[in-house]
Design an enzyme around this catalytic site. Structure first.
Site, PDB file in Angstrom:
ATOM      1  CB  THR A  55      -0.975  -0.081   1.107  1.00  0.00           C
ATOM      2  OG1 THR A  55      -1.614  -1.186   1.048  1.00  0.00           O
ATOM      3  CG2 THR A  55      -1.780   1.496   1.055  1.00  0.00           C
ATOM      4  CB  VAL A  56       3.492   2.374   2.490  1.00  0.00           C
ATOM      5  CG1 VAL A  56       4.065   4.150   2.638  1.00  0.00           C
ATOM      6  CG2 VAL A  56       2.350   2.246   3.576  1.00  0.00           C
ATOM      7  CD  GLU A  68       8.027  13.702  10.287  1.00  0.00           C
ATOM      8  OE1 GLU A  68       6.689  13.297  10.717  1.00  0.00           O
ATOM      9  OE2 GLU A  68       8.406  15.077  10.184  1.00  0.00           O
ATOM     10  CB  ILE A  82       0.196  14.289  11.735  1.00  0.00           C
ATOM     11  CG1 ILE A  82      -1.108  13.381  10.655  1.00  0.00           C
ATOM     12  CG2 ILE A  82      -0.460  15.581  12.004  1.00  0.00           C
ATOM     13  CD1 ILE A  82      -2.476  13.406  12.460  1.00  0.00           C
ATOM     14  N   GLY A  94      -9.602  -1.204   5.131  1.00  0.00           N
ATOM     15  CA  GLY A  94      -7.445  -1.083   5.309  1.00  0.00           C
ATOM     16  C   GLY A  94      -6.974  -0.176   5.862  1.00  0.00           C
ATOM     17  CD  GLU A 101      -0.523  -2.119  10.766  1.00  0.00           C
ATOM     18  OE1 GLU A 101       0.211  -2.516  10.004  1.00  0.00           O
ATOM     19  OE2 GLU A 101      -0.681  -0.894  10.570  1.00  0.00           O
ATOM     20  CG  ASP A 126       0.214   0.780  15.308  1.00  0.00           C
ATOM     21  OD1 ASP A 126       0.952   0.537  14.605  1.00  0.00           O
ATOM     22  OD2 ASP A 126      -0.753   2.172  15.334  1.00  0.00           O
ATOM     23  CE  LYS A 158       1.237   4.643  13.886  1.00  0.00           C
ATOM     24  NZ  LYS A 158      -0.044   4.518  14.499  1.00  0.00           N
TER      25      LYS A 158
END
Ligand code: HSE
Length: 434
Positions: A16-17, A126, A133, A184, A187, A198, A202
């Site tokens: 996806t990314v 980032e 963001i 989606g 995960e 998760d 972060k």
């Protein structure tokens, strides 16, 4: 850009990314994706041939990380130890690395940063915190003059989407999770989403940037949203609160002359007037208090193809600009050093909070008196007690809201509730963010 050679990018991962990165960097004159490693080249054949006809596609991430014709490594495959290996190899080969990998940065950030410094190349991440963001760059640069006293963030889109829908539509937990997966946001295995890990990864990264302290996810209080029911959502609403999964890091005074840092991830009751309470659906937000800037909130999309690619490509393009300007160095992009004043992690029992406690009890005379006695013995003062009728099977839902107390006192009361014959269960305990 004319006259300057395009910087060659090696991409690990084209899920996806990765697809978002390919889309955002297509046809740029200053950089071009020349090497790609994917798990199944077959699966991607049409897409690659169409979008990147000149790129070399392989199944070996290490070959891309170390290829002499790759100038910058872009890692968007995920994983912890394997990804650390690829990134370390690229840094050792003198290549800048851009990653969206929160798990790896939270776990191996220390060694990766040291490697980047030793080889005088940038390591940028980032997108590893809240995807699109910008949080890492503002904490590193724009807010550098501040002493950050508190940050609280909605850092997982899946949980925020689920909690929003449970509150607004009355959905049950399982249906909310199914919908988050269908959209989606979650995960492939949503355990880390709903279990809070998760968010903890972060938060660990943010805590390093904001407080200069290294806090492992294993040392934080970590609770997910798996025990939240639609009953609690409705009751919270009646009390004037929203329920949100937050990552919180805040200075918490001193003990034995050592400053304390309170770092935790759990669902909280948040007054509906708090800026974070109105952050809905899959959106993320970080609320920051700095001694100079005051209150600040960052808001946007913390997951998804293009928002995550936005964060990744911002890093890529800043490295590309530095390389083309002949000014590439680790220093220009380096994270602030760890603080010279180590802070002790606040013990869970010393957390100060108001507590929402929902008890399922037998419907017998004197049960409220028993609850009052247990709270009194634990030194817990109550702000309110509400009984919500009697259930079909003859039980009562009794909801307590305490005044501000130490968590140790709350836990003492919870233990006594659990041991009490007329109390069937402690169905839910939530802390309030005041
Ligand atoms: N699955 C995550 C979320 C995105 O729902 O926010 C990546 O961390």
């Amino acid at each position: 850009m004319s006259g300057k050679t395009a910087i060659r990018l090696g991409l690990i991962g084209c899920g996806t990314v990765g697809r978002g990165v390919v889309a955002l960097l297509a046809n740029r004159p200053d950089c071009q994706i020349t090497h790609i490693a994917v798990r199944s080249p077959e699966k991607h054949r049409d897409f690659m041939a169409e979008e990147l006809p000149q790129a070399t596609v392989c199944q070996d991430p290490m070959a891309v990380a170390t290829h002499p014709d790759v100038d910058v490594l872009v890692e968007v495959a995920g994983g912890v130890d394997t990804a650390e290996g690829w990134m370390t190899a690229a840094l050792k080969a003198g290549k800048p690395v851009v990653t969206a990998n929160k798990d790896c940065m939270a776990t191996h950030g220390h060694t990766l940063r040291a490697c980047a410094e030793q080889h005088n190349v940038p390591l940028l991440y980032e997108a590893a915190v809240a995807a699109g963001i910008p949080l890492v760059a503002p904490l590193k640069t724009s807010l550098a003059a501040n002493r950050i006293t508190r940050l609280a963030g909605i850092l997982n889109g899946t949980c925020n989407y689920m909690l929003t829908r449970m509150a607004q539509e009355g959905w049950g937990y399982s249906h909310a999770l199914e919908q988050a997966q269908a959209k989606g946001f979650a995960e492939a295995d949503p355990t880390n989403d709903v279990g809070g890990k998760d968010t903890a990864y972060k938060l660990s990264i943010l805590t390093r940037l904001a407080f200069g302290q290294s806090v492992s996810v294993d040392d934080m209080l970590l609770e997910g949203i798996t025990t939240i029911t639609d009953t609690d959502m409705q009751l919270a609403d009646e009390f004037g609160f929203a329920i949100k999964l937050l990552g919180i890091a805040q200075s918490a005074g001193e003990a034995l002359d050592v400053p304390n840092l309170d770092v935790r991830v759990h669902p909280v009751l948040l007054a509906k007037t708090h800026p974070l309470a109105s952050v809905a659906n899959e959106f993320n937000a970080l609320w920051v208090q700095g001694h100079a800037v005051g209150e600040l909130m960052f808001y946007g999309r913390g997951a998804g193809e293009l928002p995550t690619a936005s964060g990744v490509c911002g890093d890529v393009l800043s490295v590309v600009a530095a390389m083309q300007g002949g000014a590439l160095s680790h220093t220009a992009f380096a994270d602030p050093a760890l603080s010279n004043t180590p802070m002790a992690l606040l013990p869970v029992n010393d957390i100060a909070s108001r507590y929402y406690i929902r008890l399922v009890t037998q419907d017998t005379p004197g049960v409220v008196g028993t609850i009052g006695t247990i709270c009194g013995n634990a030194g817990l003062s109550l702000e309110s007690v509400i009984q919500q009728g009697v259930t079909n099977d003859g039980h009562a839902n009794i909801v307590l809201m305490t005044q501000m107390h130490m968590e140790g006192q709350c836990q003492q009361a919870l233990e006594a509730f659990n041991a009490c014959e007329t109390i069937e269960s402690v169905a839910c305990m939530l802390r309030v963010l005041d």
